[in-house]
Design an enzyme around this catalytic site. Structure first.
Site, PDB file in Angstrom:
ATOM      1  CG  PHE A 141       5.259  -7.069  22.672  1.00  0.00           C
ATOM      2  CD1 PHE A 141       5.108  -5.598  22.624  1.00  0.00           C
ATOM      3  CD2 PHE A 141       4.738  -6.769  24.353  1.00  0.00           C
ATOM      4  CE1 PHE A 141       4.258  -4.586  22.472  1.00  0.00           C
ATOM      5  CE2 PHE A 141       3.521  -5.820  24.645  1.00  0.00           C
ATOM      6  CZ  PHE A 141       3.034  -5.237  23.786  1.00  0.00           C
ATOM      7  CG  ASP A 226      10.186  -8.589  29.767  1.00  0.00           C
ATOM      8  OD1 ASP A 226       8.927  -9.655  30.678  1.00  0.00           O
ATOM      9  OD2 ASP A 226       9.314  -7.806  28.741  1.00  0.00           O
ATOM     10  CE  LYS A 255       1.692  -8.992  29.580  1.00  0.00           C
ATOM     11  NZ  LYS A 255       0.452  -8.256  29.736  1.00  0.00           N
TER      12      LYS A 255
END
Length: 401
Positions: A141, A226, A255
């Site tokens: 994801f 990531d 984030k």
């Protein structure tokens, strides 16, 4: 009709249904707790998928944001501003890298990483034009843009959004042999999550990341990590890659970099890699804006102390010890994760992940399900041991009640 019901009804009437949120309407928040429009308090055990690593309303971050709001919030990259150089310098130092390319969202940062790797492949490695290949893992994801869903194996994220962007090859996560077999002369990068969050907090086999690092280095391929969810303290280290002593060629961050205040993301790498860009070839109106830089600079300063990483490591050890006891009792079939991050597979006889999440909500605890039977636990790193234990007691009560 209650305030909660009115809020949910209004949202469902006027917003596209791209999410399936729990039926709670948050009005205020502080630390690890949120309060809904009815005045009910909930322990936040999700932390905005790690965007709130430092908790809701962190005073240091709010003060940094307020001070910047009074000065200047946006210049666009058409001009310099006085927070930009410090942000790039200090984030690069935190990562042990040389250059920073700031963006806004995690998906933007991943798209930036993809463009960077392809351009590096053509300009530095010498891959024929249009032939660059990036290897990714199944169950990944990395976001939901058209290019990113093109290499997703999740039908919900991918179906009905074609035609898909070519140039990607998918291999099993954690399978080093499959990865090695996929690398060819046109491979420019391997893009991986050091821990797969959306897939259920999947931790790769020991030695996998180190093996990826060795393979990519020997084959002149970029290793892109990531760390949007796993990075910036969540796993007990600044970066999840550190658990295997690995430094990738490129970090993709987001984030928690915005401290739960503003969206901030970045690609961080060497001068050889990020230096391939010339003015006009990539950009973002809001990327690296003064407000974002001011908040992210405070995030970097907080991480430099090491206290949040240590807290995640210590409380994470306690979290996983408690969850292991649940697994021993049979209500939980598997527990995975590192630091203050866990994927908990619920025994189907006890309900689905969604049902368990809803039952926890009625007890004052907020988590979220994924892939049917799994719930994710990722509280803010500022959570107290007492509050963490209380939240785990509620989970125990749901599963054993």
């Amino acid at each position: 009709m209650t305030s909660t019901e009115r809020g949910i009804a209004a949202a469902e009437a006027h917003s596209a249904h791209n999410y399936h949120p729990l039926p709670v309407v948050v009005a205020t928040a502080e630390g690890a707790w949120v309060t809904d429009v009815e005045g009910r308090r909930y322990l936040d055990m999700l932390a905005g998928y790690s965007a709130l690593n430092f908790g809701h309303g962190n005073r240091r971050l709010l003060d940094a944001a307020k001070a910047q709001l009074e000065r200047v919030t946006l210049t666009s990259r058409a001009f310099h501003h006085d927070r930009f150089a410090d942000f790039c310098t200090q984030l690069a130092e935190l990562c042990g890298m040389e250059l920073v390319l700031p963006m806004n969202t995690g998906a933007e940062a991943v798209e930036t990483a993809v463009k960077t790797a392809r351009k590096w492949g053509y300009k530095v490695k010498g891959v024929p034009d249009g032939r660059a290949k990036i290897i990714v893992a199944d169950n990944n994801f990395h976001g939901r843009t058209t290019t990113i869903v093109s290499f997703s194996t999740d039908p919900e994220a991918r179906a009905d959004f074609g035609p898909y962007t070519p140039g990607f090859e998918i291999v099993p996560y954690g399978d080093l042999a499959a990865l090695e077999a996929a690398v060819d002369a046109n491979t420019v990068a391997v893009l991986l999550e050091p821990i797969q969050g959306e897939a259920g907090v999947l931790v790769p086999p020991p030695g996998y990341l180190a093996g990826v690092r060795e393979l990519t280095r020997s084959r002149n391929v970029l290793f892109i990590a990531d760390e949007i969810q796993s990075g910036l303290g969540r796993t007990g280290r600044t970066f999840a890659c550190e658990h295997e002593g690995v430094v990738p060629d490129m970090y993709v961050l987001g984030k928690a970099l915005g401290g739960g205040v503003v969206p901030v993301s970045a690609v961080v790498s060497s001068r050889e890699v990020l230096g391939v860009f010339a003015p006009g070839e990539h950009g973002s109106t809001f990327g690296g804006n003064p407000l974002a830089c001011a908040v992210a600079l405070e995030v970097v300063a907080m991480l430099r102390t090491g206290e949040f990483q240590q807290r995640a490591a210590e409380l994470g050890e306690h979290l996983h010890s408690e969850l292991a006891q649940l697994a021993a009792g049979g209500a939980v079939t598997a527990v995975r994760g590192r630091g203050l991050w866990a994927g908990v597979d619920i025994n189907p006889s006890h309900g689905t992940g969604r049902e368990i999440s809803e039952q926890l909500m009625t007890r004052g605890v907020l988590v979220k399900d994924t892939h049917g039977s799994t719930i994710r636990i990722a509280p803010p790193l500022v959570i107290s041991k007492e509050d963490l234990d209380w939240g785990l007691d509620q989970l125990r009560g749901v599963l054993e009640g």
